[in-house]
Write a protein that holds these residues in place. Structure first.
Motif, PDB file in Angstrom:
ATOM      1  N   ARG A 207       0.029   3.933  22.165  1.00 14.23           N
ATOM      2  CA  ARG A 207       0.407   4.963  22.803  1.00 14.23           C
ATOM      3  C   ARG A 207      -0.275   5.098  24.361  1.00 14.23           C
ATOM      4  NH1 ARG A 207       2.739   9.715  19.705  1.00 14.23           N
ATOM      5  NH2 ARG A 207       3.682  10.189  21.776  1.00 14.23           N
ATOM      6  N   ILE A 208      -1.082   3.877  24.438  1.00 11.13           N
ATOM      7  CA  ILE A 208      -2.352   3.974  25.644  1.00 11.13           C
ATOM      8  C   ILE A 208      -1.527   2.871  26.545  1.00 11.13           C
ATOM      9  CG2 ILE A 208      -4.288   3.680  26.567  1.00 11.13           C
ATOM     10  CD1 ILE A 208      -5.412   4.794  23.888  1.00 11.13           C
ATOM     11  N   THR A 209      -1.463   3.207  27.971  1.00 16.71           N
ATOM     12  CA  THR A 209      -1.001   2.188  28.824  1.00 16.71           C
ATOM     13  C   THR A 209      -1.871   2.043  29.780  1.00 16.71           C
ATOM     14  OG1 THR A 209       1.252   3.075  28.463  1.00 16.71           O
ATOM     15  CG2 THR A 209       0.615   1.578  30.477  1.00 16.71           C
ATOM     16  N   LEU A 210      -2.410   0.676  30.263  1.00 15.14           N
ATOM     17  CA  LEU A 210      -3.410   0.665  31.505  1.00 15.14           C
ATOM     18  C   LEU A 210      -2.524  -0.153  32.622  1.00 15.14           C
ATOM     19  CD1 LEU A 210      -6.501  -0.707  29.138  1.00 15.14           C
ATOM     20  CD2 LEU A 210      -5.975   1.547  29.796  1.00 15.14           C
ATOM     21  N   SER A 211      -2.931   0.234  33.751  1.00 17.20           N
ATOM     22  CA  SER A 211      -2.484  -0.557  34.829  1.00 17.20           C
ATOM     23  C   SER A 211      -3.320  -0.773  35.946  1.00 17.20           C
ATOM     24  CB  SER A 211      -1.238   0.229  35.479  1.00 17.20           C
ATOM     25  OG  SER A 211      -1.492   1.620  35.722  1.00 17.20           O
ATOM     26  N   VAL A 212      -3.422  -1.891  36.554  1.00 14.51           N
ATOM     27  CA  VAL A 212      -4.636  -2.332  37.459  1.00 14.51           C
ATOM     28  C   VAL A 212      -3.624  -2.700  38.749  1.00 14.51           C
ATOM     29  CG1 VAL A 212      -6.144  -4.182  38.104  1.00 14.51           C
ATOM     30  CG2 VAL A 212      -5.597  -3.644  35.596  1.00 14.51           C
ATOM     31  N   THR A 213      -4.205  -2.230  39.872  1.00 16.35           N
ATOM     32  CA  THR A 213      -3.626  -2.270  41.071  1.00 16.35           C
ATOM     33  C   THR A 213      -4.462  -3.497  41.620  1.00 16.35           C
ATOM     34  OG1 THR A 213      -3.661   0.205  41.526  1.00 16.35           O
ATOM     35  CG2 THR A 213      -3.434  -1.253  43.472  1.00 16.35           C
ATOM     36  N   ARG A 214      -3.381  -4.352  42.367  1.00 18.84           N
ATOM     37  CA  ARG A 214      -3.886  -5.293  42.915  1.00 18.84           C
ATOM     38  C   ARG A 214      -5.135  -5.203  43.764  1.00 18.84           C
ATOM     39  NH1 ARG A 214      -0.079  -9.830  46.266  1.00 18.84           N
ATOM     40  NH2 ARG A 214      -1.902 -11.324  46.606  1.00 18.84           N
ATOM     41  N   ARG A 215      -6.122  -6.329  43.604  1.00 23.67           N
ATOM     42  CA  ARG A 215      -7.304  -6.204  44.459  1.00 23.67           C
ATOM     43  C   ARG A 215      -8.125  -4.857  44.177  1.00 23.67           C
ATOM     44  NH1 ARG A 215      -5.649  -9.467  49.584  1.00 23.67           N
ATOM     45  NH2 ARG A 215      -4.957 -11.118  48.841  1.00 23.67           N
ATOM     46  N   SER A 216      -8.024  -4.311  42.935  1.00 23.62           N
ATOM     47  CA  SER A 216      -8.841  -3.248  42.751  1.00 23.62           C
ATOM     48  C   SER A 216      -9.742  -3.348  41.475  1.00 23.62           C
ATOM     49  CB  SER A 216      -7.575  -1.978  42.616  1.00 23.62           C
ATOM     50  OG  SER A 216      -8.464  -0.707  42.285  1.00 23.62           O
ATOM     51  N   THR A 217     -10.693  -2.515  41.467  1.00 25.14           N
ATOM     52  CA  THR A 217     -11.452  -2.378  40.063  1.00 25.14           C
ATOM     53  C   THR A 217     -11.195  -1.233  39.405  1.00 25.14           C
ATOM     54  OG1 THR A 217     -13.564  -1.549  41.267  1.00 25.14           O
ATOM     55  CG2 THR A 217     -13.100  -4.103  41.045  1.00 25.14           C
ATOM     56  N   THR A 218     -10.439  -0.281  40.066  1.00 23.67           N
ATOM     57  CA  THR A 218      -9.955   1.004  39.372  1.00 23.67           C
ATOM     58  C   THR A 218      -8.543   0.783  38.452  1.00 23.67           C
ATOM     59  OG1 THR A 218     -10.808   2.229  41.195  1.00 23.67           O
ATOM     60  CG2 THR A 218      -9.451   3.406  39.894  1.00 23.67           C
ATOM     61  N   ILE A 219      -8.746   1.132  37.250  1.00 25.69           N
ATOM     62  CA  ILE A 219      -7.586   1.004  36.225  1.00 25.69           C
ATOM     63  C   ILE A 219      -7.215   2.318  35.920  1.00 25.69           C
ATOM     64  CG2 ILE A 219      -7.143   0.123  34.047  1.00 25.69           C
ATOM     65  CD1 ILE A 219      -9.378  -1.929  34.351  1.00 25.69           C
ATOM     66  N   SER A 220      -5.874   2.587  36.122  1.00 25.45           N
ATOM     67  CA  SER A 220      -5.138   3.679  35.735  1.00 25.45           C
ATOM     68  C   SER A 220      -4.745   3.688  34.257  1.00 25.45           C
ATOM     69  CB  SER A 220      -3.679   3.735  36.546  1.00 25.45           C
ATOM     70  OG  SER A 220      -4.285   3.941  37.774  1.00 25.45           O
ATOM     71  N   TYR A 221      -4.850   4.768  33.572  1.00 29.03           N
ATOM     72  CA  TYR A 221      -4.373   4.806  32.188  1.00 29.03           C
ATOM     73  C   TYR A 221      -3.482   6.095  32.059  1.00 29.03           C
ATOM     74  CZ  TYR A 221      -7.882   8.484  31.893  1.00 29.03           C
ATOM     75  OH  TYR A 221      -8.489   9.771  32.138  1.00 29.03           O
ATOM     76  N   THR A 222      -2.564   5.990  30.891  1.00 25.85           N
ATOM     77  CA  THR A 222      -1.883   7.002  30.525  1.00 25.85           C
ATOM     78  C   THR A 222      -1.856   6.759  28.891  1.00 25.85           C
ATOM     79  OG1 THR A 222      -0.213   6.648  32.479  1.00 25.85           O
ATOM     80  CG2 THR A 222       0.465   8.006  30.455  1.00 25.85           C
ATOM     81  N   ALA A 223      -2.300   8.010  28.302  1.00 31.38           N
ATOM     82  CA  ALA A 223      -2.207   8.179  26.743  1.00 31.38           C
ATOM     83  C   ALA A 223      -1.579   9.250  26.304  1.00 31.38           C
ATOM     84  CB  ALA A 223      -3.718   8.116  26.518  1.00 31.38           C
ATOM     85  N   GLU A 224      -0.754   9.004  25.289  1.00 35.22           N
ATOM     86  CA  GLU A 224       0.159   9.997  24.622  1.00 35.22           C
ATOM     87  C   GLU A 224      -0.332  10.318  23.203  1.00 35.22           C
ATOM     88  OE1 GLU A 224       3.885   8.535  25.093  1.00 35.22           O
ATOM     89  OE2 GLU A 224       4.314   9.592  27.012  1.00 35.22           O
ATOM     90  N   THR A 225      -0.263  11.557  22.692  1.00 40.26           N
ATOM     91  CA  THR A 225      -0.466  11.889  21.364  1.00 40.26           C
ATOM     92  C   THR A 225       0.276  13.172  21.116  1.00 40.26           C
ATOM     93  OG1 THR A 225      -2.267  12.471  19.621  1.00 40.26           O
ATOM     94  CG2 THR A 225      -2.445  13.339  22.011  1.00 40.26           C
ATOM     95  N   GLU A 226       0.438  13.466  19.809  1.00 39.84           N
ATOM     96  CA  GLU A 226       1.317  14.660  19.414  1.00 39.84           C
ATOM     97  C   GLU A 226       0.316  15.570  18.623  1.00 39.84           C
ATOM     98  OE1 GLU A 226       4.393  13.012  16.823  1.00 39.84           O
ATOM     99  OE2 GLU A 226       5.452  12.526  18.609  1.00 39.84           O
ATOM    100  N   ASP A 227      -1.117  15.128  18.440  1.00 42.31           N
ATOM    101  CA  ASP A 227      -2.248  15.918  17.991  1.00 42.31           C
ATOM    102  C   ASP A 227      -2.728  16.708  19.169  1.00 42.31           C
ATOM    103  OD1 ASP A 227      -4.533  16.944  16.929  1.00 42.31           O
ATOM    104  OD2 ASP A 227      -5.073  14.737  16.032  1.00 42.31           O
ATOM    105  N   SER A 228      -2.709  17.998  19.189  1.00 41.15           N
ATOM    106  CA  SER A 228      -3.031  19.017  20.136  1.00 41.15           C
ATOM    107  C   SER A 228      -4.553  18.902  20.353  1.00 41.15           C
ATOM    108  CB  SER A 228      -2.473  20.299  20.124  1.00 41.15           C
ATOM    109  OG  SER A 228      -3.030  20.769  18.754  1.00 41.15           O
ATOM    110  N   ASP A 229      -5.342  18.717  18.976  1.00 37.38           N
ATOM    111  CA  ASP A 229      -6.884  18.887  18.978  1.00 37.38           C
ATOM    112  C   ASP A 229      -7.287  17.635  19.607  1.00 37.38           C
ATOM    113  OD1 ASP A 229      -6.695  21.274  17.445  1.00 37.38           O
ATOM    114  OD2 ASP A 229      -6.688  20.357  15.492  1.00 37.38           O
ATOM    115  N   ALA A 230      -6.738  16.409  19.382  1.00 38.91           N
ATOM    116  CA  ALA A 230      -7.203  15.211  20.202  1.00 38.91           C
ATOM    117  C   ALA A 230      -7.014  15.300  21.660  1.00 38.91           C
ATOM    118  CB  ALA A 230      -6.492  14.139  19.666  1.00 38.91           C
ATOM    119  N   ALA A 231      -5.521  16.087  22.040  1.00 36.00           N
ATOM    120  CA  ALA A 231      -5.245  16.010  23.460  1.00 36.00           C
ATOM    121  C   ALA A 231      -6.516  17.140  24.093  1.00 36.00           C
ATOM    122  CB  ALA A 231      -3.889  16.552  23.503  1.00 36.00           C
TER     123      ALA A 231
END
Length: 178
Positions: free
Chosen positions: A70-94
């Protein structure tokens, strides 16, 4: 002439097993965490390396305790910054995830863990250097929403826009007739 009606004999059906009640759709709340991770000395080529991204995902899983799938990583071309999106149904973990991510990058434990995973994945690229994490958004939504309007903020924006157009038209009509 007599008309004879043929009567059909009553049909019997064998009893069938009762059908199971439909399973209700899950209405669990899904929490979404998104942001970016920046690396001070990582090359843009290495940022998109499959072994680097696999190691990074494993490190994020350890830090925030979300499921890896449930974790997605995306890299913009020619960048060293990586975007992430993570999902959970656990409110405590969130709730704990943003602080865990920030404190682990500030303390250096994120870098240590990432380096260990890179070594175990036979990563041969450049070093990643210092890691800076940002948490851009934390949002929640209900899954299995049958109403069709899962995003309340979008509905609110549309309502405000419609009211704004109606008021604008009323003002124009009132001005023209004055």
């Amino acid at each position: 002439s007599d008309v004879y009606k043929r009567q059909s004999s009553p049909t019997t059906t064998s009893p069938t097993s009762p059908t199971a009640a439909p399973t209700p759709q899950s209405t669990a709340t899904v929490y979404t965490l998104s942001g970016t991770l920046s690396f001070s000395t990582l090359s843009s080529t290495d940022a998109s390396s499959p072994s680097f991204l696999a190691s990074l995902k494993t490190t994020i899983v350890e830090i925030i305790s979300f499921d890896e799938d449930r974790i997605t990583l995306s890299v913009t071309r020619r960048s060293t910054t990586i975007s992430y999106t993570a999902e959970t149904e656990d409110s405590d973990a969130a709730s704990a995830a943003p602080a865990a991510l920030t404190s682990s990058t500030n303390s250096g434990s994120f870098s240590t863990s990432l380096s260990a995973h890179l070594a175990s994945n036979s990563y041969s690229g450049s070093g990643h250097g210092d890691v800076t994490a940002s948490v851009a958004t934390i949002s929640s939504s209900s899954s299995g929403d049958d109403s069709g309007g899962g995003d309340g903020s979008l509905v609110m924006i549309i309502m405000v826009a419609v009211v704004g157009v109606v008021v604008l038209v009323a003002l124009i009509v009132g001005y023209v007739h004055w």
